[in-house]
Design an enzyme around this catalytic site. Sequence first.
Site, PDB file in Angstrom:
ATOM      1  N   HIS A   1       1.003  -1.115  -0.221  1.00 35.19           N
ATOM      2  CA  HIS A   1       0.026  -0.160   0.268  1.00 35.19           C
ATOM      3  C   HIS A   1       0.730   1.279  -0.017  1.00 35.19           C
ATOM      4  CE1 HIS A   1      -2.221  -2.901   2.528  1.00 35.19           C
ATOM      5  NE2 HIS A   1      -3.564  -2.252   2.211  1.00 35.19           N
TER       6      HIS A   1
ATOM      7  N   ASP B   1       2.072   2.050   3.396  1.00 35.65           N
ATOM      8  CA  ASP B   1       3.080   0.932   4.042  1.00 35.65           C
ATOM      9  C   ASP B   1       4.788   1.605   3.452  1.00 35.65           C
ATOM     10  OD1 ASP B   1       1.130  -0.614   4.335  1.00 35.65           O
ATOM     11  OD2 ASP B   1       1.589  -1.681   2.531  1.00 35.65           O
TER      12      ASP B   1
HETATM   13  C1  XLS Z   1      -7.408  -6.542   5.243  1.00 40.25           C
HETATM   14  C2  XLS Z   1      -7.059  -6.831   4.170  1.00 40.25           C
HETATM   15  C3  XLS Z   1      -5.819  -5.777   3.292  1.00 40.25           C
HETATM   16  C4  XLS Z   1      -6.018  -5.972   1.685  1.00 40.25           C
HETATM   17  C5  XLS Z   1      -5.101  -4.899   1.131  1.00 40.25           C
HETATM   18  O1  XLS Z   1      -7.976  -7.507   6.060  1.00 40.25           O
HETATM   19  O2  XLS Z   1      -6.731  -8.222   3.726  1.00 40.25           O
HETATM   20  O3  XLS Z   1      -4.652  -6.431   3.902  1.00 40.25           O
HETATM   21  O4  XLS Z   1      -5.165  -7.395   1.413  1.00 40.25           O
HETATM   22  O5  XLS Z   1      -5.510  -3.586   1.251  1.00 40.25           O
END
Ligand code: XLS
Length: 441
Positions: A105, A108
């Site tokens: 993301h 991140d």
């Molecule tokens: C959260 C989600 C997130 C997505 C990406 O529960 O799994 O991590 O994979 O935004």
Amino acid sequence: MTSGFFGDIKPARYEGPDSTNPLAYRHYNPDEILLGKRMEEHLRFAIAYWHSFTWPGGDPFGGQTFERPWFPKEGSGETMEHAKLKADVAFEMFSLLGAPYFCFHDADVRPEGDTFSESASRLDEIADYFATKMSETGVKLLWGTANLFSNRRYMAGAATNPDPDVFAYAAATVKHCIDVTKRLNGENYVLWGGREGYETLLNTDLSRELDQLGRFLSLVVDYKHKIGFKGTILIEPKPQEPTKHQYDYDVATVFGFLQKYGLEKEVKVNIEQGHAILAGHSFEHELALANALGIFGSIDMNRNDYQSGWDTDQFPNNVPEMVLAYYQVLLGGGFKTGGTNFDAKLRRQSLDPQDLLIAHIGGMDCCARGLKAAARMIEDKALGGPLDERYAGWKSPEAQAMLSGKRTLEAIAARVVTDKIEPQPKSGRQEYLENVVNRYV
Ligand code: XLS
Ligand code: NI
Ligand code: NI
């Protein structure tokens, strides 16, 4: 020069099932050929940046447990130097694991700026840094995504926010993240609707919010075509958490939504093991349904605790479950642009750098065992044979005529009488089939 974070640990290698080396693969053998394809190309493993490098080990009752050299000191904010050190360690880990892909993301990988433009230029700077590391290591981007759920501006949703300024801010953010994903040759772009849902209907216009979400997704799809981004747009279903009710509840709900907004040919799904469980389904149910509807894209691999009732994001370690999951992936023809992203995090007491490696190695081995068993089941038609047999009656000309619309209800009714049809029930042989699967596990 390495960061030194992992000490003198050597890259993980395949040593075969008898190895007791915790830092070696016992089943993941990238070059092994299964169904005519290398194992690495079947599994397409990706490491999730957020869990391994950004998450500090907190839970609702306590904060940071991990001490990482790229975490800011208490009371001070993350700097670009932190972000670059984090990237150094991340790419060292991808290489130590031999993982071909990663996912991230925006939030991140770069500290949030004071303005939209500052955040964007920081992301561009990190993307350049990534580009160099990607060409040095050969690690590729499976997917990029935008975090549209952590910042307080998104507390009432992003695309589904009652405030159009939030919709616009989210749109600008996604536009930029798609640009960056394209620049890094990302193979997919994911939209997980973390706060695209509601806490209470008392303050929510559900119908309006669905239209907002449909418009948002259409804008994203139009933009993808406009810039010639070849990757797949993926929606990641989840029923709840953080919101009480999330609009992208499960695969079936997402398909209905896509159809309503005319996007079912444009968008596919990224299915997460833990989200399937939260929705009251098995992982293989969600995979099979996505195959049936023609929207299977990619998977987020993890494991939910079956008692907790929230998204525990543990590393997978249940081989029988993996067999059934990869069986569905293979039945659907395997991954195209998708792959196996480890959306999984350590337990908060697993403090050591080694724990990060061991967790991924175990998870990759577990998936590899599942894949190998699933591939053998397909080769042997272990389930395919009995399945063909079970539906064999439908091959008859009369059955075909019923199915293709060549018989009216009256004609079918008349034939039941003239042919004196009295159906004879047959065993579904469930226990037999369960035993067959267990022969392969
Ligand atoms: C959260 C989600 C997130 C997505 C990406 O529960 O799994 O991590 O994979 O935004
Ligand atoms: Ni996920
Ligand atoms: Ni999740």
